[in-house]
Design a protein around this motif. Sequence first.
Motif, PDB file in Angstrom:
ATOM      1  N   TYR A  71       0.832  -1.206   0.000  1.00  0.00           N
ATOM      2  CA  TYR A  71       0.000   0.000   0.000  1.00  0.00           C
ATOM      3  C   TYR A  71       0.868   1.257   0.000  1.00  0.00           C
ATOM      4  CZ  TYR A  71      -3.673   3.251   1.490  1.00  0.00           C
ATOM      5  OH  TYR A  71      -4.563   4.306   1.567  1.00  0.00           O
ATOM      6  N   ALA A  72       1.906   1.254   0.826  1.00  0.00           N
ATOM      7  CA  ALA A  72       2.788   2.422   0.912  1.00  0.00           C
ATOM      8  C   ALA A  72       3.499   2.680  -0.410  1.00  0.00           C
ATOM      9  CB  ALA A  72       3.808   2.221   2.034  1.00  0.00           C
ATOM     10  N   LEU A  73       4.025   1.630  -1.016  1.00  0.00           N
ATOM     11  CA  LEU A  73       4.741   1.789  -2.278  1.00  0.00           C
ATOM     12  C   LEU A  73       3.801   2.183  -3.416  1.00  0.00           C
ATOM     13  CD1 LEU A  73       7.204  -1.263  -2.063  1.00  0.00           C
ATOM     14  CD2 LEU A  73       7.707   1.163  -1.621  1.00  0.00           C
ATOM     15  N   SER A  74       2.607   1.623  -3.414  1.00  0.00           N
ATOM     16  CA  SER A  74       1.640   1.933  -4.482  1.00  0.00           C
ATOM     17  C   SER A  74       1.196   3.388  -4.428  1.00  0.00           C
ATOM     18  CB  SER A  74       0.426   1.009  -4.378  1.00  0.00           C
ATOM     19  OG  SER A  74       0.779  -0.342  -4.595  1.00  0.00           O
ATOM     20  N   THR A  83       5.609   4.872 -19.509  1.00  0.00           N
ATOM     21  CA  THR A  83       5.184   3.484 -19.730  1.00  0.00           C
ATOM     22  C   THR A  83       6.162   2.513 -19.089  1.00  0.00           C
ATOM     23  OG1 THR A  83       4.093   4.071 -21.812  1.00  0.00           O
ATOM     24  CG2 THR A  83       4.626   1.744 -21.463  1.00  0.00           C
ATOM     25  N   ALA A  84       7.455   2.745 -19.322  1.00  0.00           N
ATOM     26  CA  ALA A  84       8.484   1.892 -18.729  1.00  0.00           C
ATOM     27  C   ALA A  84       8.485   2.034 -17.214  1.00  0.00           C
ATOM     28  CB  ALA A  84       9.852   2.248 -19.298  1.00  0.00           C
ATOM     29  N   LEU A  85       8.277   3.254 -16.732  1.00  0.00           N
ATOM     30  CA  LEU A  85       8.221   3.492 -15.291  1.00  0.00           C
ATOM     31  C   LEU A  85       7.074   2.722 -14.662  1.00  0.00           C
ATOM     32  CD1 LEU A  85       9.182   5.087 -12.770  1.00  0.00           C
ATOM     33  CD2 LEU A  85       7.561   6.881 -13.447  1.00  0.00           C
ATOM     34  N   ARG A  86       5.945   2.740 -15.330  1.00  0.00           N
ATOM     35  CA  ARG A  86       4.753   2.041 -14.831  1.00  0.00           C
ATOM     36  C   ARG A  86       5.002   0.543 -14.715  1.00  0.00           C
ATOM     37  NH1 ARG A  86       0.338  -0.330 -14.033  1.00  0.00           N
ATOM     38  NH2 ARG A  86      -1.657   0.759 -14.033  1.00  0.00           N
ATOM     39  N   ILE A  87       5.609  -0.039 -15.733  1.00  0.00           N
ATOM     40  CA  ILE A  87       5.897  -1.476 -15.736  1.00  0.00           C
ATOM     41  C   ILE A  87       6.850  -1.827 -14.599  1.00  0.00           C
ATOM     42  CG2 ILE A  87       6.995  -3.344 -17.037  1.00  0.00           C
ATOM     43  CD1 ILE A  87       5.993  -1.950 -19.594  1.00  0.00           C
ATOM     44  N   GLN A  88       7.889  -1.023 -14.445  1.00  0.00           N
ATOM     45  CA  GLN A  88       8.859  -1.265 -13.381  1.00  0.00           C
ATOM     46  C   GLN A  88       8.238  -1.078 -11.994  1.00  0.00           C
ATOM     47  OE1 GLN A  88      12.165  -2.365 -13.203  1.00  0.00           O
ATOM     48  NE2 GLN A  88      11.571  -3.054 -15.252  1.00  0.00           N
ATOM     49  N   ALA A  89       7.323  -0.113 -11.881  1.00  0.00           N
ATOM     50  CA  ALA A  89       6.683   0.144 -10.592  1.00  0.00           C
ATOM     51  C   ALA A  89       5.910  -1.084 -10.131  1.00  0.00           C
ATOM     52  CB  ALA A  89       5.754   1.352 -10.700  1.00  0.00           C
ATOM     53  N   VAL A  90       5.115  -1.657 -11.020  1.00  0.00           N
ATOM     54  CA  VAL A  90       4.338  -2.850 -10.662  1.00  0.00           C
ATOM     55  C   VAL A  90       5.266  -3.987 -10.243  1.00  0.00           C
ATOM     56  CG1 VAL A  90       2.781  -4.632 -11.531  1.00  0.00           C
ATOM     57  CG2 VAL A  90       2.382  -2.235 -12.132  1.00  0.00           C
ATOM     58  N   GLU A  91       6.313  -4.217 -11.027  1.00  0.00           N
ATOM     59  CA  GLU A  91       7.221  -5.324 -10.741  1.00  0.00           C
ATOM     60  C   GLU A  91       7.995  -5.102  -9.443  1.00  0.00           C
ATOM     61  OE1 GLU A  91       8.913  -8.890 -10.821  1.00  0.00           O
ATOM     62  OE2 GLU A  91       7.293  -8.196 -12.126  1.00  0.00           O
ATOM     63  N   GLN A  92       8.475  -3.882  -9.230  1.00  0.00           N
ATOM     64  CA  GLN A  92       9.261  -3.601  -8.030  1.00  0.00           C
ATOM     65  C   GLN A  92       8.401  -3.644  -6.764  1.00  0.00           C
ATOM     66  OE1 GLN A  92      12.571  -3.480  -7.869  1.00  0.00           O
ATOM     67  NE2 GLN A  92      12.510  -3.948 -10.067  1.00  0.00           N
ATOM     68  N   ILE A  93       7.166  -3.179  -6.856  1.00  0.00           N
ATOM     69  CA  ILE A  93       6.263  -3.251  -5.700  1.00  0.00           C
ATOM     70  C   ILE A  93       5.991  -4.712  -5.352  1.00  0.00           C
ATOM     71  CG2 ILE A  93       3.922  -2.768  -4.870  1.00  0.00           C
ATOM     72  CD1 ILE A  93       3.997  -0.220  -6.633  1.00  0.00           C
ATOM     73  N   ALA A  94       5.706  -5.514  -6.371  1.00  0.00           N
ATOM     74  CA  ALA A  94       5.436  -6.937  -6.152  1.00  0.00           C
ATOM     75  C   ALA A  94       6.664  -7.647  -5.585  1.00  0.00           C
ATOM     76  CB  ALA A  94       4.982  -7.589  -7.453  1.00  0.00           C
TER      77      ALA A  94
END
Length: 252
Positions: free
Chosen positions: A210-213, A232-243
Amino acid sequence: MKKDNALLFTLNLLVNIHINIRVSFMIDRMAGKLINRSRIGNASSRVRRGNVEDQEALRRATLDAAMRLFQAQGLHGVTMRAVAAEVGVSAMALYRYFPNKAGLLRGLWEFAITELNGLINAALANPDLNFRQKLRAAINVFLAYYEARPDYYRLIFMTEQAYVESVESRWTEAPIYQEVLMMAQNLSKAVAQEIGGDPARARLASDLRYALSTGYLHARLINTRYPWQDLTALRIQAVEQIATSVENCLKC
C-alpha cells in the motif's frame, strides 16, 4: 357544392392540425418529463416513497454532484447546501442520506473503495494466474484505478479535512474497508505459501504494498513538473518492483 367541399376540406385540415398539435404537445410533454427525469436537478421528483432504486439514484446523483463541485472548487466548495442546489433538491432532503459533510465525503470514499474492490476481485478471480501473478494484477488494477481518476486520489489521500473527518467518523471501521484489508492480507498469505515465505508477515507485506503503491501514484499524479523520461516503462517497473518488495518482505 364547391363551397361545401371547400368548407369540409378546411374543417378536416383544421381538425388534423389540431390533432397534430395535440399529439405534438403530448409528445413534447412526455419528452420533457423524460428529460427532466434524466436531469439531476429533478432527482427529487422521481424519488417515490419506499422505492429503494429511486433512493439509490438520488444518492448516486448526490455523490456525482459532490464530486463535480470538488473538481471545480475544491473541498471548500462541497457543502450540503451547494450539493443540494446542484442536484435540485432542498438541503433537508440530503440529510436523509448524508447526516453532514463528513457523511457526504464518506459516501464518496465508500463508493470509490467499493468500485476499486470489485475491480481487484475480478482480477483475482482469473483461474489462469498463480498467486504471484495475481499480486501483480492487483497492484496494476490499484494503480490504474487512480491514474484514471486522479480527483478521487486527491480527495481520498490529499485532503486534510477529509482525513480529519474520516478519523472522526471512523471510516476505517466501515465493512468495505475491513473487506479490502482482509482481501489484501489473504493475497499476501497465499503468495507467502506459494514462494515458501512466512504467512505471519502478511499484514506487514500488505502495508508495504500500500505504501509503495500510493508513493508511485503521488509521484505520477502530483509531481507533474518532473521530466519523466518514459512513463510506460516506469509504470511497468513500478508494478514489478512493488510486487518484488512484497515477496522479499514475506521471505524475511
